[in-house]
Design a protein around this motif. Structure first.
Motif, PDB file in Angstrom:
ATOM      1  N   VAL A 253       0.847  -1.207  -0.058  1.00 24.39           N
ATOM      2  CA  VAL A 253       0.025  -0.140  -0.029  1.00 24.39           C
ATOM      3  C   VAL A 253       0.805   1.341  -0.053  1.00 24.39           C
ATOM      4  CG1 VAL A 253      -1.453   1.325   1.410  1.00 24.39           C
ATOM      5  CG2 VAL A 253      -2.220  -1.012   1.094  1.00 24.39           C
ATOM      6  N   GLU A 254       1.801   1.276   0.889  1.00 25.36           N
ATOM      7  CA  GLU A 254       2.954   2.308   0.920  1.00 25.36           C
ATOM      8  C   GLU A 254       3.557   2.601  -0.131  1.00 25.36           C
ATOM      9  OE1 GLU A 254       5.085   4.102   4.500  1.00 25.36           O
ATOM     10  OE2 GLU A 254       4.944   1.863   4.872  1.00 25.36           O
ATOM     11  N   LEU A 255       4.009   1.665  -1.107  1.00 21.32           N
ATOM     12  CA  LEU A 255       4.697   1.608  -2.179  1.00 21.32           C
ATOM     13  C   LEU A 255       3.709   2.189  -3.491  1.00 21.32           C
ATOM     14  CD1 LEU A 255       6.651  -1.794  -2.007  1.00 21.32           C
ATOM     15  CD2 LEU A 255       7.664   0.386  -2.168  1.00 21.32           C
ATOM     16  N   SER A 256       2.586   1.686  -3.560  1.00 20.60           N
ATOM     17  CA  SER A 256       1.656   1.929  -4.403  1.00 20.60           C
ATOM     18  C   SER A 256       1.259   3.507  -4.321  1.00 20.60           C
ATOM     19  CB  SER A 256       0.257   1.250  -4.324  1.00 20.60           C
ATOM     20  OG  SER A 256       0.398  -0.029  -4.519  1.00 20.60           O
ATOM     21  N   ASP A 257       1.408   3.991  -3.256  1.00 22.25           N
ATOM     22  CA  ASP A 257       1.412   5.773  -3.068  1.00 22.25           C
ATOM     23  C   ASP A 257       2.354   6.510  -3.992  1.00 22.25           C
ATOM     24  OD1 ASP A 257      -0.028   7.883  -1.968  1.00 22.25           O
ATOM     25  OD2 ASP A 257       1.775   8.337  -0.816  1.00 22.25           O
ATOM     26  N   PHE A 258       3.333   5.846  -4.264  1.00 22.26           N
ATOM     27  CA  PHE A 258       4.309   6.517  -5.114  1.00 22.26           C
ATOM     28  C   PHE A 258       4.094   6.506  -6.508  1.00 22.26           C
ATOM     29  CE2 PHE A 258       6.717   5.520  -1.052  1.00 22.26           C
ATOM     30  CZ  PHE A 258       7.280   6.569  -0.912  1.00 22.26           C
ATOM     31  N   LEU A 259       3.190   5.482  -6.965  1.00 22.21           N
ATOM     32  CA  LEU A 259       3.217   5.462  -8.519  1.00 22.21           C
ATOM     33  C   LEU A 259       2.531   6.735  -9.150  1.00 22.21           C
ATOM     34  CD1 LEU A 259       1.474   1.887  -8.185  1.00 22.21           C
ATOM     35  CD2 LEU A 259       3.763   2.304  -8.869  1.00 22.21           C
ATOM     36  N   GLN A 260       1.688   7.443  -8.727  1.00 22.74           N
ATOM     37  CA  GLN A 260       1.040   8.627  -9.291  1.00 22.74           C
ATOM     38  C   GLN A 260       1.937   9.588  -9.315  1.00 22.74           C
ATOM     39  OE1 GLN A 260      -2.174  11.072  -7.527  1.00 22.74           O
ATOM     40  NE2 GLN A 260      -2.980  10.857  -9.559  1.00 22.74           N
ATOM     41  N   HIS A 261       2.794   9.737  -8.425  1.00 19.29           N
ATOM     42  CA  HIS A 261       4.094  10.619  -8.432  1.00 19.29           C
ATOM     43  C   HIS A 261       5.236  10.495  -9.356  1.00 19.29           C
ATOM     44  CE1 HIS A 261       6.979  13.381  -6.674  1.00 19.29           C
ATOM     45  NE2 HIS A 261       8.035  12.383  -6.854  1.00 19.29           N
ATOM     46  N   CYS A 262       5.324   9.164  -9.627  1.00 22.32           N
ATOM     47  CA  CYS A 262       6.155   8.736 -10.432  1.00 22.32           C
ATOM     48  C   CYS A 262       5.672   8.674 -11.987  1.00 22.32           C
ATOM     49  CB  CYS A 262       6.765   7.203 -10.286  1.00 22.32           C
ATOM     50  SG  CYS A 262       7.806   7.412  -8.733  1.00 22.32           S
ATOM     51  N   GLY A 308      -3.399  -4.527  -6.664  1.00 24.59           N
ATOM     52  CA  GLY A 308      -4.630  -3.733  -6.853  1.00 24.59           C
ATOM     53  C   GLY A 308      -5.695  -4.596  -7.150  1.00 24.59           C
ATOM     54  N   TYR A 309      -5.605  -5.427  -8.184  1.00 23.80           N
ATOM     55  CA  TYR A 309      -6.691  -6.426  -8.178  1.00 23.80           C
ATOM     56  C   TYR A 309      -7.251  -7.427  -7.027  1.00 23.80           C
ATOM     57  CZ  TYR A 309      -9.328 -10.137 -10.799  1.00 23.80           C
ATOM     58  OH  TYR A 309     -10.655 -11.259 -10.933  1.00 23.80           O
ATOM     59  N   LYS A 310      -6.291  -7.536  -6.245  1.00 23.08           N
ATOM     60  CA  LYS A 310      -6.469  -8.500  -4.952  1.00 23.08           C
ATOM     61  C   LYS A 310      -7.099  -7.712  -3.924  1.00 23.08           C
ATOM     62  CE  LYS A 310      -3.545 -10.693  -1.220  1.00 23.08           C
ATOM     63  NZ  LYS A 310      -4.758 -11.427  -0.854  1.00 23.08           N
ATOM     64  N   GLY A 315      -5.297  -0.459  -4.812  1.00 29.57           N
ATOM     65  CA  GLY A 315      -5.817   0.283  -6.092  1.00 29.57           C
ATOM     66  C   GLY A 315      -6.083   1.861  -5.542  1.00 29.57           C
ATOM     67  N   THR A 316      -6.764   2.165  -4.222  1.00 32.10           N
ATOM     68  CA  THR A 316      -6.928   3.288  -3.811  1.00 32.10           C
ATOM     69  C   THR A 316      -5.730   4.070  -3.556  1.00 32.10           C
ATOM     70  OG1 THR A 316      -8.899   2.654  -2.693  1.00 32.10           O
ATOM     71  CG2 THR A 316      -8.231   4.609  -2.135  1.00 32.10           C
ATOM     72  N   ALA A 317      -4.666   3.402  -3.023  1.00 34.27           N
ATOM     73  CA  ALA A 317      -3.307   4.221  -2.766  1.00 34.27           C
ATOM     74  C   ALA A 317      -2.707   4.678  -4.081  1.00 34.27           C
ATOM     75  CB  ALA A 317      -2.522   3.330  -1.984  1.00 34.27           C
ATOM     76  N   ALA A 318      -2.900   3.529  -5.032  1.00 32.55           N
ATOM     77  CA  ALA A 318      -2.293   3.898  -6.633  1.00 32.55           C
ATOM     78  C   ALA A 318      -3.352   5.069  -7.213  1.00 32.55           C
ATOM     79  CB  ALA A 318      -2.036   2.676  -7.424  1.00 32.55           C
ATOM     80  N   LYS A 319      -4.378   5.332  -6.900  1.00 33.02           N
ATOM     81  CA  LYS A 319      -5.426   6.203  -7.540  1.00 33.02           C
ATOM     82  C   LYS A 319      -5.651   5.466  -8.753  1.00 33.02           C
ATOM     83  CE  LYS A 319      -3.977  10.285  -4.638  1.00 33.02           C
ATOM     84  NZ  LYS A 319      -3.213   9.467  -3.882  1.00 33.02           N
ATOM     85  N   ALA A 320      -6.031   4.329  -8.852  1.00 34.44           N
ATOM     86  CA  ALA A 320      -6.261   3.543 -10.074  1.00 34.44           C
ATOM     87  C   ALA A 320      -7.605   3.177 -10.375  1.00 34.44           C
ATOM     88  CB  ALA A 320      -5.450   2.678 -10.398  1.00 34.44           C
ATOM     89  N   ASP A 321      -8.262   2.923 -11.314  1.00 35.29           N
ATOM     90  CA  ASP A 321      -9.597   2.621 -11.724  1.00 35.29           C
ATOM     91  C   ASP A 321      -9.376   1.386 -12.349  1.00 35.29           C
ATOM     92  OD1 ASP A 321     -12.084   2.283 -12.192  1.00 35.29           O
ATOM     93  OD2 ASP A 321     -12.733   4.296 -12.829  1.00 35.29           O
ATOM     94  N   LEU A 322      -9.204   0.128 -11.778  1.00 34.49           N
ATOM     95  CA  LEU A 322      -8.953  -1.098 -12.425  1.00 34.49           C
ATOM     96  C   LEU A 322     -10.041  -1.528 -13.608  1.00 34.49           C
ATOM     97  CD1 LEU A 322      -6.701  -2.918 -12.105  1.00 34.49           C
ATOM     98  CD2 LEU A 322      -8.074  -4.428 -10.169  1.00 34.49           C
ATOM     99  N   PRO A 323     -11.387  -1.324 -13.139  1.00 34.21           N
ATOM    100  CA  PRO A 323     -12.073  -1.661 -14.254  1.00 34.21           C
ATOM    101  C   PRO A 323     -11.992  -0.826 -15.745  1.00 34.21           C
ATOM    102  CG  PRO A 323     -13.464  -1.320 -12.055  1.00 34.21           C
ATOM    103  CD  PRO A 323     -12.204  -1.024 -12.074  1.00 34.21           C
ATOM    104  N   VAL A 324     -11.722   0.087 -15.705  1.00 29.78           N
ATOM    105  CA  VAL A 324     -11.363   0.936 -16.327  1.00 29.78           C
ATOM    106  C   VAL A 324     -10.240   0.463 -17.531  1.00 29.78           C
ATOM    107  CG1 VAL A 324     -10.437   3.152 -17.619  1.00 29.78           C
ATOM    108  CG2 VAL A 324     -12.580   3.208 -15.803  1.00 29.78           C
ATOM    109  N   VAL A 325      -9.015  -0.105 -16.493  1.00 32.17           N
ATOM    110  CA  VAL A 325      -8.116  -0.632 -17.154  1.00 32.17           C
ATOM    111  C   VAL A 325      -8.246  -2.039 -17.755  1.00 32.17           C
ATOM    112  CG1 VAL A 325      -5.900  -1.772 -16.497  1.00 32.17           C
ATOM    113  CG2 VAL A 325      -6.405   0.460 -15.646  1.00 32.17           C
ATOM    114  N   ILE A 326      -9.143  -2.932 -17.106  1.00 33.92           N
ATOM    115  CA  ILE A 326      -9.362  -4.083 -17.737  1.00 33.92           C
ATOM    116  C   ILE A 326     -10.527  -3.954 -19.018  1.00 33.92           C
ATOM    117  CG2 ILE A 326     -11.089  -5.797 -17.397  1.00 33.92           C
ATOM    118  CD1 ILE A 326     -10.334  -5.924 -14.331  1.00 33.92           C
ATOM    119  N   MET A 327     -11.230  -2.873 -19.026  1.00 34.90           N
ATOM    120  CA  MET A 327     -11.845  -2.438 -20.176  1.00 34.90           C
ATOM    121  C   MET A 327     -11.059  -1.982 -21.314  1.00 34.90           C
ATOM    122  SD  MET A 327     -15.272  -0.640 -18.963  1.00 34.90           S
ATOM    123  CE  MET A 327     -15.686  -0.243 -20.676  1.00 34.90           C
TER     124      MET A 327
END
Length: 599
Positions: A253-262, A308-310, A315-327
């Motif tokens: 979760v902590e690591l995922s918080d960096f994804l958007q910054h990167c 994020g799928y699990k 996914g929230t920490a990464a600020k990602a919308d997984l259903p949109v990614v899958i579509m």
């Protein structure tokens, strides 16, 4: 015990005083010898405490006393800065060894390291800490030794005033190599690994704070370096934190918080394109100076999405919308292909928990189940995707063969077939042929041959369902399986490249599938008055009869005869395995003899 402790403290004070006196006098040769003597003295104590040589003494009490005395001495206003600077080159490493004694000692050791960072040159301390991290004694290659040093790095990095990118880039390989080493030595009872990863994440926070104050190219490159650092740790944490897999969830979760910054998105991670982009930014030349420490960054990228799928909090920490990614993957074949290529890093990683592989398979099925159609452009050269599909399906094969859970094996096989169906028909046969020729598992070869047979059956149905003769011809050609090359697959099994008939009963699964495939092709070509595979030509029939079936019949009958003489379990298993092989073999011989008589 008290007398021994008092003697150690007295020796410590005496040695420290001698070092200070020599340094203040400018006698550098003598001071180096005295500092080396001090280090050896401290190391002998830490060695004995960690190895529990002092049976009648309290290791923690001794270690705490030694660390406290060191702290009191160097913090004294009477000790000059040049003395502290000289001791700083050696004491942090010696102090970190005492951190392995207990949690309390670790905390005191961290305070001592931080104290040196506050009093000494940041650039010097960065080099000192990196050297200490990169060259531990074998006895101290444990998380407790590295935790205070990594904590110190997170503090010192933000104090660097110039050449931030270069300084961070030199430190990152040292950190990641230590984490990789620790992952290979973790065990279920060790609780310090999670702390170690949190210290490494503390360094990521420091790098991010540096990025905020930079501009231009340096900011862009440092952000890319941080992205690779985070992805590598994501991979290492996923299999490096022992015991329950949920214990590493807080780290993820902590690591995922960096994804958007990167500037890393789930789509860019699961397709690998953003990983390639940041890697090129960091590795500017062909030398790849120390950058092999990012060897598992792509595994980390795939895992970032699967985590994020699990778990929704990831996914929230990464600020990602997984259903949109899958579509998006479902609607774009090229990106879907890239995603399948990235997931192979998960399926082929031997150290990864099966639970994560299971979520990877489920994610893949989720994507493939939502595909509306498998349309492909006839004008596109799909051969460039051959390596991706080949290596990816090989990785899925590993899950099919080795997963401990039958439900996971079943899901993996379902995913295998769905990936196969997503491959353009012009490439599908070549992929299956490559997989078959490079497999050493009889059961898997049997499965692959069954897949070939199913593709041919579906091709026949598709061809027969068309009323247009011209269209029939096009469909027949487009299937890619009804061609002479398919007989090569049968030959690989029935007459292996190394020569002679196949090994029985070890290869009975593959042999049975090869015989069934041959029988299916022969009957289908005969009933359809076609010969697209060439199986009905006299030369091919004679070759199959003389070179494949007759030697195989001799082997089967001989092996079964030998087995029938015995009554043990192995003999019974052999007979059971060869019975269906014998039945299909004799049917193939009968069919070939009939065809040869008609010619």
């Amino acid at each position: 015990m008290v007398a021994a402790s008092d003697a150690m403290v007295a020796t410590l004070h005496q040695t420290l005083a001698s070092c200070s006196k020599s340094i203040e006098a400018g006698d550098y040769n003598n001071s180096e010898e005295l500092i080396a003597e001090l280090v050896n003295f401290l190391n002998s104590i830490s060695d004995s405490l960690v190895s529990r040589e002092r049976e009648n003494e309290d290791p923690e009490k001794i270690a705490v006393e030694i660390l406290t005395q060191i702290h009191q001495y160097i913090a004294s206003p009477a000790v000059k800065q040049e003395v502290i600077d000289a001791l700083a080159f050696e004491l942090p490493k010696a102090v970190a060894r005492f951190a392995c004694v207990s949690t309390k000692c670790l905390e005191i050791a961290e305070d001592l390291v931080y104290w040196f960072i506050q009093r000494c040159s940041p650039r010097d301390m960065l080099s000192i800490l990196c050297e200490a991290i990169g060259s531990p004694n074998e006895l101290f290659t444990v998380p407790g030794y590295f935790i205070p040093l990594l904590g110190g790095l997170s503090k010192v990095l933000v104090l660097i005033q110039r050449r931030h990118y270069q300084q961070v880039k030199s430190a990152v390989p040292v950190i990641l190599n230590v984490l990789k080493t620790m992952c290979s030595t973790s065990d279920d009872e060790d609780t310090d690994h999670e702390k170690l990863f949190h210290r490494a994440i503390g360094i990521a926070y420091s790098i991010r704070s540096i990025c905020v104050n930079l501009e231009g190219e340096d900011k862009k490159k440092l952000r890319a370096l941080l992205g690779l650092y985070v992805l590598q740790i994501m991979a290492l944490a996923s299999f490096g934190i022992p015991s329950d897999i949920l214990k590493c969830l807080s780290v993820v979760v902590e690591l995922s918080d960096f994804l958007q910054h990167c500037e890393l998105s789930y789509v860019g991670l699961i397709t690998g394109c953003e990983v390639d982009t940041i890697y090129k930014l960091v590795v500017e030349d062909d030398s790849k100076d120390g950058m092999d420490c990012f060897s598992q960054a792509k595994l980390g990228a795939a895992l970032a999405v699967i985590w994020g799928y699990k778990a929704s909090e990831v996914g929230t920490a990464a600020k990602a919308d997984l259903p949109v990614v899958i579509m998006e993957l479902q609607g774009n074949w090229a990106r879907r292909c890239e995603a399948i290529g990235m997931l192979k890093y998960i399926f082929s990683c031997a150290n990864l928990p099966w639970e994560l592989k299971q979520h990877g398979i489920r994610f893949l099925l989720r994507v493939l189940d939502g595909i509306v159609s498998h349309s492909h452009d006839d004008h596109v050269d799909y051969s460039v995707y051959m390596p991706t599909f080949y290596t990816s399906l090989q990785a899925v094969e590993m899950v099919i063969m080795y997963a401990p859970d039958s439900a996971l094996r079943k899901d993996a096989f379902s995913a295998f077939k769905k990936v196969l169906a997503d491959i353009p028909i012009s490439l599908r046969f070549d992929v299956l042929r490559a997989l078959l020729k490079n497999s050493d598992s009889s059961s898997m070869i049997g499965i692959l041959l069954d897949c070939v047979k199913e593709e041919m059956r579906m091709g026949k149905i598709e061809r027969n369902s068309s009323a247009d003769a011209v269209l029939n011809s096009k469909v027949s050609q487009s299937t890619g399986f009804w061609n002479p090359s398919v007989l090569e697959l049968v030959e690989v099994v029935l007459r292996p490249p190394k020569g002679g008939p196949p090994s029985l009963p070890q290869s009975s699964d593959a042999v049975l599938s090869a015989l069934n495939l041959y029988r299916f092709i022969l009957i289908t070509e005969s009933s359809g008055n076609s010969n697209s595979t060439g199986i009905l030509s006299k030369g091919k029939l004679q070759k199959a009869y003389n070179e494949w079936f007759l030697p195989l019949r001799t082997l089967v009958t001989g092996t079964m005869a030998e087995s029938q003489k015995d009554y043990d379990n192995l003999a019974c298993d052999t007979i059971c395995a060869l019975n269906p092989v014998e039945l299909v073999l004799y049917r193939c011989i009968e069919l070939v003899e009939m065809k040869l008589k008609q010619l």
